[in-house]
Design a protein around this motif. Structure first.
Motif, mmCIF file in Angstrom:
data_model
loop_
_atom_site.group_PDB
_atom_site.id
_atom_site.type_symbol
_atom_site.label_atom_id
_atom_site.label_comp_id
_atom_site.label_asym_id
_atom_site.label_seq_id
_atom_site.Cartn_x
_atom_site.Cartn_y
_atom_site.Cartn_z
ATOM 1 N N HIS A 31 -10.087 56.862 59.097
ATOM 2 C CA HIS A 31 -10.887 57.972 59.624
ATOM 3 C C HIS A 31 -11.106 57.854 61.134
ATOM 4 O O HIS A 31 -11.667 58.773 61.731
ATOM 5 C CB HIS A 31 -12.212 58.090 58.870
ATOM 6 C CG HIS A 31 -12.093 58.983 57.672
ATOM 7 N ND1 HIS A 31 -12.802 60.148 57.513
ATOM 8 C CD2 HIS A 31 -11.282 58.888 56.588
ATOM 9 C CE1 HIS A 31 -12.453 60.733 56.392
ATOM 10 N NE2 HIS A 31 -11.545 59.984 55.799
ATOM 11 N N ALA A 132 -15.599 59.458 50.928
ATOM 12 C CA ALA A 132 -15.005 58.278 50.276
ATOM 13 C C ALA A 132 -14.436 58.613 48.904
ATOM 14 O O ALA A 132 -14.799 59.611 48.280
ATOM 15 C CB ALA A 132 -16.077 57.206 50.114
ATOM 16 N N MET A 140 -17.265 48.871 48.293
ATOM 17 C CA MET A 140 -18.128 48.633 49.465
ATOM 18 C C MET A 140 -19.613 48.592 49.111
ATOM 19 O O MET A 140 -20.444 48.397 49.986
ATOM 20 C CB MET A 140 -17.925 49.752 50.497
ATOM 21 C CG MET A 140 -16.593 49.770 51.205
ATOM 22 S SD MET A 140 -16.189 48.225 52.032
ATOM 23 C CE MET A 140 -17.586 47.991 53.093
ATOM 24 N N GLY A 143 -24.091 53.016 50.013
ATOM 25 C CA GLY A 143 -25.449 53.469 49.732
ATOM 26 C C GLY A 143 -26.145 53.940 50.981
ATOM 27 O O GLY A 143 -25.507 54.213 51.996
ATOM 28 N N GLN A 220 -26.196 62.396 62.116
ATOM 29 C CA GLN A 220 -24.939 61.658 62.305
ATOM 30 C C GLN A 220 -24.042 62.384 63.294
ATOM 31 O O GLN A 220 -24.118 63.599 63.443
ATOM 32 C CB GLN A 220 -24.228 61.492 60.952
ATOM 33 C CG GLN A 220 -25.050 60.687 59.977
ATOM 34 C CD GLN A 220 -24.336 60.435 58.661
ATOM 35 O OE1 GLN A 220 -23.446 61.181 58.278
ATOM 36 N NE2 GLN A 220 -24.741 59.390 57.965
ATOM 37 N N GLY A 228 -18.252 56.015 60.331
ATOM 38 C CA GLY A 228 -19.668 55.802 60.008
ATOM 39 C C GLY A 228 -20.185 54.531 60.663
ATOM 40 O O GLY A 228 -19.701 54.129 61.734
HETATM 41 C C1 LIG Z 1 -18.942 60.197 58.348
HETATM 42 C C2 LIG Z 1 -19.098 58.936 57.545
HETATM 43 C C3 LIG Z 1 -20.307 58.648 56.935
HETATM 44 C C4 LIG Z 1 -20.459 57.469 56.197
HETATM 45 N N1 LIG Z 1 -21.671 57.236 55.607
HETATM 46 C C5 LIG Z 1 -21.806 56.152 54.804
HETATM 47 C C6 LIG Z 1 -23.043 55.940 54.095
HETATM 48 O O1 LIG Z 1 -23.985 56.730 54.168
HETATM 49 N N2 LIG Z 1 -23.124 54.834 53.313
HETATM 50 C C7 LIG Z 1 -22.090 53.944 53.183
HETATM 51 O O2 LIG Z 1 -22.217 52.960 52.447
HETATM 52 N N3 LIG Z 1 -20.929 54.130 53.846
HETATM 53 C C8 LIG Z 1 -20.753 55.205 54.644
HETATM 54 N N4 LIG Z 1 -19.562 55.406 55.306
HETATM 55 C C9 LIG Z 1 -18.488 54.402 55.215
HETATM 56 C C10 LIG Z 1 -17.429 54.658 54.101
HETATM 57 O O3 LIG Z 1 -17.354 56.026 53.782
HETATM 58 C C11 LIG Z 1 -17.747 53.835 52.845
HETATM 59 O O4 LIG Z 1 -17.633 52.457 53.104
HETATM 60 C C12 LIG Z 1 -16.837 54.198 51.647
HETATM 61 O O5 LIG Z 1 -17.324 53.502 50.536
HETATM 62 C C13 LIG Z 1 -15.362 53.841 51.870
HETATM 63 O O6 LIG Z 1 -14.595 54.531 50.883
HETATM 64 P P1 LIG Z 1 -13.041 54.801 51.079
HETATM 65 O O7 LIG Z 1 -12.490 55.364 49.820
HETATM 66 O O8 LIG Z 1 -12.794 55.584 52.300
HETATM 67 O O9 LIG Z 1 -12.552 53.283 51.262
HETATM 68 P P2 LIG Z 1 -11.466 52.643 52.238
HETATM 69 O O10 LIG Z 1 -11.921 52.700 53.652
HETATM 70 O O11 LIG Z 1 -10.140 53.201 51.927
HETATM 71 O O12 LIG Z 1 -11.552 51.135 51.745
HETATM 72 C C14 LIG Z 1 -12.741 50.379 51.903
HETATM 73 C C15 LIG Z 1 -12.675 49.123 51.029
HETATM 74 O O13 LIG Z 1 -12.607 49.496 49.661
HETATM 75 C C16 LIG Z 1 -11.457 48.901 49.043
HETATM 76 N N5 LIG Z 1 -10.960 49.819 48.018
HETATM 77 C C17 LIG Z 1 -10.739 51.155 48.128
HETATM 78 N N6 LIG Z 1 -10.326 51.660 46.945
HETATM 79 C C18 LIG Z 1 -10.251 50.606 46.082
HETATM 80 C C19 LIG Z 1 -9.863 50.467 44.715
HETATM 81 N N7 LIG Z 1 -9.497 51.511 43.955
HETATM 82 N N8 LIG Z 1 -9.902 49.234 44.165
HETATM 83 C C20 LIG Z 1 -10.296 48.141 44.887
HETATM 84 N N9 LIG Z 1 -10.677 48.200 46.176
HETATM 85 C C21 LIG Z 1 -10.656 49.425 46.768
HETATM 86 C C22 LIG Z 1 -10.481 48.691 50.186
HETATM 87 O O14 LIG Z 1 -9.511 47.719 49.855
HETATM 88 C C23 LIG Z 1 -11.442 48.255 51.279
HETATM 89 O O15 LIG Z 1 -11.786 46.889 51.107
HETATM 90 C C24 LIG Z 1 -19.385 56.568 56.060
HETATM 91 C C25 LIG Z 1 -18.152 56.874 56.669
HETATM 92 C C26 LIG Z 1 -18.005 58.041 57.395
HETATM 93 C C27 LIG Z 1 -16.680 58.359 58.029
#
Ligand SMILES: Cc1cc2nc3c(=O)[nH]c(=O)nc-3n(C[C@H](O)[C@H](O)[C@H](O)COP(=O)(O)OP(=O)(O)OC[C@H]3O[C@@H](n4cnc5c(N)ncnc54)[C@H](O)[C@@H]3O)c2cc1C
Length: 296
Positions: A31, A132, A140, A143, A220, A228
Motif C-alpha cells: 500500500h 486488509a 497481525m 485492532g 487519518q 497506516g
Molecule cells: C489506511 C490504513 C489504515 C490501517 N488501520 C489499521 C488499524 O486501524 N488497525 C490495525 O491493526 N492495522 C491497521 N492498518 C494496517 C494493516 O491494514 C493491518 O496490519 C492488516 O491486518 C494487514 O492486512 P493485509 O491483508 O493487508 O496483510 P499484508 O500486509 O499482506 O500482510 C501482513 C502480515 O500478515 C501475513 N499474512 C497475510 N495473509 C496471511 C495468511 N493468509 N496466512 C498467514 N499469514 C498471512 C503476512 O505474511 C504478513 O506477515 C491500516 C493500514 C492502512 C493502509
C-alpha cells in the motif's frame, strides 16, 4: 480421432496445481505503492500449491512471504528475492448456528463487516477503515490503538491454517502473543486458511461502517499511499515532533502521528524516515518496534 471432452468441476479445480513462479515489475503489492522488480511471484489457490512452493523454496534456498492485501508490507530493496505468494484461496462466508461465521482468509475485512451489519451482528466495525484481508488481519492481530484493548480476536473462536503438509486448528487463546503479534506474524510457512467468528446480536441506531469511515476521514491521513501506523511501540512525544518531517517524496504525516505518506517510486525515503525515528529513540533511551513488516 475423437478428442475426450475435458470436464473440470470445482473439486478438480481445487486440486489442480497452480504452481507458477513469475518475474514481475509491480507497484501494487504494497500500500506504499513503491515499485520493485519481484524475482519470484506465485499464487496460492489451494493448500497443495503452498506445499509445492515450500518444497521449491527449500530446494532453492529462497525465503517465502505470504501476502494478503499488502496494507502492512514494506518492500525494502529494488530487487526482491523473496518468493512472494499471493493469497488466491476461494472466498467464502458460511453462516453457522448461533451467530457464528466461517470465513476464508482471502475475504476482505469490509466484506465481513457488511455481512455483519446486514445481519444485525456486533463486530469489529472499527476495522472498517482498514484495507486488509481477513488472513492479514488475523496474522497481525489487527485492532484499535493499544489503549483501547480491542482486536479482531475478541470475535475469533478458532483459526485453521496449513503448515508442513498438515491442516491444523487452534483456539483463540493459543494464537495471540501480544499487541499486533500472533504466532503467524513474520512466520511465513503457516498459511491461514479460514476462521470461525462468534458474534452477538446487535441493534444499530446508525450505520457503524459509515461512522468509522467518517472518523477515519477526520483522523487519518490518506492523501497519499500509506500503510497506516508504522510503529507498534514508540514514544509518541518523539513521533509527534517528527510530524510533517519529510525526506525526498516521503514524509511523516502532519495530520496523523506515527503515519508515513509516500509519493516516491522506491522505498529508500520511507526507510530513512524509519531509521531516523529509531535513531532518536535509541539516543533518548526509548523503546521502539516496527508494526510494518519489512521484506527484501
Ligand atoms: C489506511 C490504513 C489504515 C490501517 N488501520 C489499521 C488499524 O486501524 N488497525 C490495525 O491493526 N492495522 C491497521 N492498518 C494496517 C494493516 O491494514 C493491518 O496490519 C492488516 O491486518 C494487514 O492486512 P493485509 O491483508 O493487508 O496483510 P499484508 O500486509 O499482506 O500482510 C501482513 C502480515 O500478515 C501475513 N499474512 C497475510 N495473509 C496471511 C495468511 N493468509 N496466512 C498467514 N499469514 C498471512 C503476512 O505474511 C504478513 O506477515 C491500516 C493500514 C492502512 C493502509
Amino acid at each position: 480421432m475423437v478428442k475426450a471432452k475435458l470436464n473440470i468441476n470445482k473439486d478438480d479445480k481445487a486440486k489442480m496445481s497452480h504452481f507458477k513462479i513469475e518475474s514481475l515489475t509491480l507497484n501494487n503489492l504494497s500500500h506504499y505503492k513503491t515499485q520493485h522488480h519481484f524475482k519470484r511471484v506465485g499464487e496460492i489457490h489451494n493448500i497443495d500449491d503452498l506445499s509445492e512452493y515450500c518444497r521449491w523454496a527449500e530446494e532453492n534456498n529462497v525465503k517465502i512471504y505470504i501476502i494478503g492485501n499488502g496494507s502492512n508490507t514494506l518492500f525494502v530493496k529494488k530487487n526482491i528475492q523473496t518468493l512472494i505468494l499471493k493469497n488466491k484461496l476461494d472466498k467464502y462466508i458460511n453462516p453457522l448456528p448461533n451467530n457464528r461465521l466461517e470465513v476464508s482468509s482471502s475475504v476482505s475485512i469490509m466484506e465481513v463487516l457488511k455481512y455483519c451489519y446486514q445481519n444485525s451482528l456486533e463486530s469489529f466495525y472499527y476495522l472498517a477503515s482498514v484495507p486488509a484481508t481477513i488472513g492479514g488481519a488475523l496474522a497481525m492481530n489487527a485492532g484499535r490503538g493499544r489503549s483501547y484493548g480491542c482486536t479482531i480476536y475478541d470475535f475469533v473462536e478458532s483459526v485453521t491454517y496449513f503448515e508442513n503438509g498438515c491442516t491444523k486448528t487452534l483456539q483463540n487463546s493459543e494464537i495471540v502473543k501480544a499487541y499486533r503479534e500472533t504466532i503467524f506474524t513474520g512466520v511465513h510457512s503457516k498459511l491461514i486458511l479460514s476462521v470461525i467468528f462468534k458474534f452477538e446480536l446487535a441493534e444499530f441506531k446508525e450505520n457503524p461502517l459509515t461512522s468509522r469511515q467518517v472518523w477515519a476521514k477526520e483522523h487519518q491521513d490518506n492523501i497519499a499511499p500509506n500503510c497506516g501506523s508504522v510503529f507498534k511501540t514508540a514514544d509518541f512525544r518523539i513521533l509527534n515532533k517528527l510530524k510533517g518531517f519529510s525526506i525526498g517524496k516521503a514524509k511523516f504525516s502532519s495530520k496523523t502521528t506515527n503515519w508515513i505518506l509516500n509519493k516516491s517510486r522506491n522505498s529508500y525515503c520511507i526507510l530513512l524516515l524509519i531509521r531516523l525515528a529509531k535513531l532518536v529513540h535509541f539516543v533518548t533511551g526509548k523503546e521502539i518496534a516496527l508494526e510494518i513488516i519489512e521484506i527484501d
